[in-house]
Structure formats: structure tokens, C-alpha cells
Write an enzyme that holds these catalytic residues in place. Sequence first.
Site, PDB file in Angstrom:
ATOM      1  N   PHE A 144       0.859  -1.180   0.000  1.00 45.42           N
ATOM      2  CA  PHE A 144       0.000   0.000   0.000  1.00 45.42           C
ATOM      3  C   PHE A 144       0.894   1.228   0.000  1.00 45.42           C
ATOM      4  CE2 PHE A 144      -2.418   3.517   1.658  1.00 45.42           C
ATOM      5  CZ  PHE A 144      -3.563   3.440   0.882  1.00 45.42           C
ATOM      6  N   ASP A 229       9.657   2.832   1.676  1.00 42.93           N
ATOM      7  CA  ASP A 229       8.460   3.614   1.995  1.00 42.93           C
ATOM      8  C   ASP A 229       8.250   3.524   3.502  1.00 42.93           C
ATOM      9  OD1 ASP A 229       5.929   4.571   2.542  1.00 42.93           O
ATOM     10  OD2 ASP A 229       4.986   3.638   0.788  1.00 42.93           O
ATOM     11  N   LYS A 258       3.044  11.343   6.685  1.00 37.68           N
ATOM     12  CA  LYS A 258       2.240  11.169   7.893  1.00 37.68           C
ATOM     13  C   LYS A 258       2.814  11.896   9.107  1.00 37.68           C
ATOM     14  CE  LYS A 258      -0.251   7.082   6.381  1.00 37.68           C
ATOM     15  NZ  LYS A 258      -1.431   7.836   5.943  1.00 37.68           N
TER      16      LYS A 258
END
Length: 404
Positions: A144, A229, A258
Site C-alpha cells: 500500500f 516507503d 504522515k
Amino acid sequence: MTPDRATQDYIGASDAHSAHNYHPLPVVVATGDGAWLTDVDGRRYLDMLAGYSALNFGHGNRRLVDAARAQLERVTLTSRAFHHDRFADFCTQLAELCGKDMVLPMNTGAEAVETAVKTARKWGYRVKGVSDGRARIVVASDNFHGRTTTIVSFSTDPEARADFGPYTPGFDIVPYGDLDALRAAVTDETVAVLLEPIQGEAGVLVPPAGYLPGVRELTRERGVLFIADEIQSGLGRTGRTFACEHEGVVPDVYVLGKALGGGVVPVSAVVADRDVLGVFRPGEHGSTFGGNPLACAVGLEVIAMLRGGEYQRRATELGEHLHAELGVLAGTGKVTQVRGRGLWAGVDIDPSYGTGREISEKLMARGVLVKDTHGSTIRIAPPLVIGKEDLDWGLDQLRAVLGA
């Protein structure tokens, strides 16, 4: 639990006037403080999701709010058409935190992944010498990395991918954690391997020991960039600044997001050495809001908070406690498996006790907010500022829901 009138009214208005691209739990948050949220009806909830790690430092963190407020009084946006006085410090200090030379700031995690893809391709053509239009990137199944058109082109999640074609070519998908499959997929046209050190959306999947060092060795041997990531796994969540550190691995490229914005503003970045990010020239890539003064001010405070190691230590200590308690639950058979690192866990519930969504709703009724993924799995990732007593209380509610 039947929502009160105020909650029902808010949800009704939302359903009537917003696209249904999310299926949120029936709670309407009004205020937040630390690890706690209060809804429009005055009910309090323990936040055990933390905005998928965007809120590592909790709701309303005073240091971050003060940094944002001070910058709001000065200047919030210039675009990159001009310099501003927070940009150089942000790039310098983030590069130092990562042990790299250069930073390319963006806004969202998906933008940062797109930027990493573009970086790898340009590097492949300019530096590695791959023929134009032939660059390939190897990714892992169940990944994801976001939901843009390019990113869903290499997703294996039918919900994220279906009906959004035609898809962007240039990606090869291999099983996560399978080093032999990765080795077989790398060719002379491969420019990068893009992986999550821990797959969050897939259920907090931790790869086998030795996998990440193997990826690092393979990419060096083949002259391929290793792109990590760390949007969800990075910046303290696993007990280290970066999840790759658990296996002594330093990738060529970090993709961050984030928590970099402290839960205040969206901030993301690609961080790498000069021989990688130096391939860009003016006009080839950018973003109006990327690296804006407000984002840099908040990001600088996040970096300062991480530099001391307090949050990494809390994630380690509380994470050990979290996993020990969840391990006891697994021993009862009500939980079939627990995975994760630090203050981050994927918990597979025995399906006979309900789906992940049903368990999440039952926990919500008891004042705990989590989110389901993939059937009967729930994710637990509270803010790193959570107190041990609050964490234990949240775990008590999970035990009660499962009748343990």
C-alpha cells in the site's frame, strides 16, 4: 450502540453530500487531546489508530501547535517561486536525520511515492543508462503506497485497483518477503526496488529476518535503488527512527510522510543522496504547497522531537508491553496471530468472534477506536504519547469484547 441525535445528524449530512470513498466508523470527532478524542455528543474515546501513524505525537501536541501558531502569524505559503526562511533549515535537518544529502519536500504520502517513482526513472535514464521508456521498478504484493493512478497500477488490492485502468506500465510485482523471487525479477532495466519495511495496510506484516539486508545487498550488486516507503513505519512508530534500522539497513531513498506533519498539516518528503536527487532540474517536478513555510515550521519541530530519542524509547517500551499482552490473548485462541514492531500491531481475530469491522464497532461502543483491514484483522497503533494505564485500559476493552 445507537448513535445520539447529533452524531446521526452529522453522519446523515456526510452521507448525503460527500462521495462514499470511505466507510468510517459511526463516530463524529469534535476535539482531541493526547491519545483521547471526544465526539459531538461528549463521549470520550481512546485513539488506538493515530491517523495511521500521522498522529505519532498525539492530538493537540503543545510543541507542534505552538510551532504552527507562531508560523501562522508570519507567513504560511510562498510557493517555491521564492525562497522562505524555514526551507533551508527543514531540508538540512531532515537530511541529517536521515543521514542523506538532499530533500525533495511534497505534501501527501502518495505524492512522495509518485516523486520517488519519478526520481528512480530519471536516475535510471540519466545515471544508470537504461534506454528511454524501458525503466522498471520491482514492488511487493499486498503493498500500500497510496491511491493515485500510477500507484494503483501496481497494487494487488482489487478494491484499490478495479475500474481505474488503463494502468501505468513499468512495474513488476513479487511476493513480499521472498528474496529469491525478487532476485529473479531484477533485470538490467530495473531501476529501483520499492518496499515498505513493514506492510501496514496489509495487516502490519513484518518480513522474515534477513529479508531487508538481502534486498540491500541485491540492489547494491545490481546497481538498483532501494526505496524504503517509511510513511507509516518511520519516525518513531516501531521504536526506531526508521523501521529499516531494526535490521541495520540504510536504503538509497527514504519516502516519508504522515508523522512528518505532526498531525497538524500534510508534509511528505523524498530523502536521498545528491547522486540520486541531483538528477532533477528546475521545472521538472514540483508542488505549489510542497515545502511551504507552515509545513517546514511544523516539520522542523517534529525533527527536533525525534532527535532526542524519547518517542522512540516510548514506542520500544510500550510496544514490548503491548505485544506481551496481545501474546497472552493469542494464547487463548481468540486471537490467531499478532504481528508488528514497537507500538504497532496487526491482530488477527478468530473469525468466529466477528469480522474486523464488527470488532472495531464493538470496541467503539466501549470507547476505543481502531480500524479493521483484510477480514478479521484489526490494527493497533496508538499515539506514542499514550500512557501505560490508558494502553492497558484499551487492551482490557479488547479482552472484554472477545470475552477473554
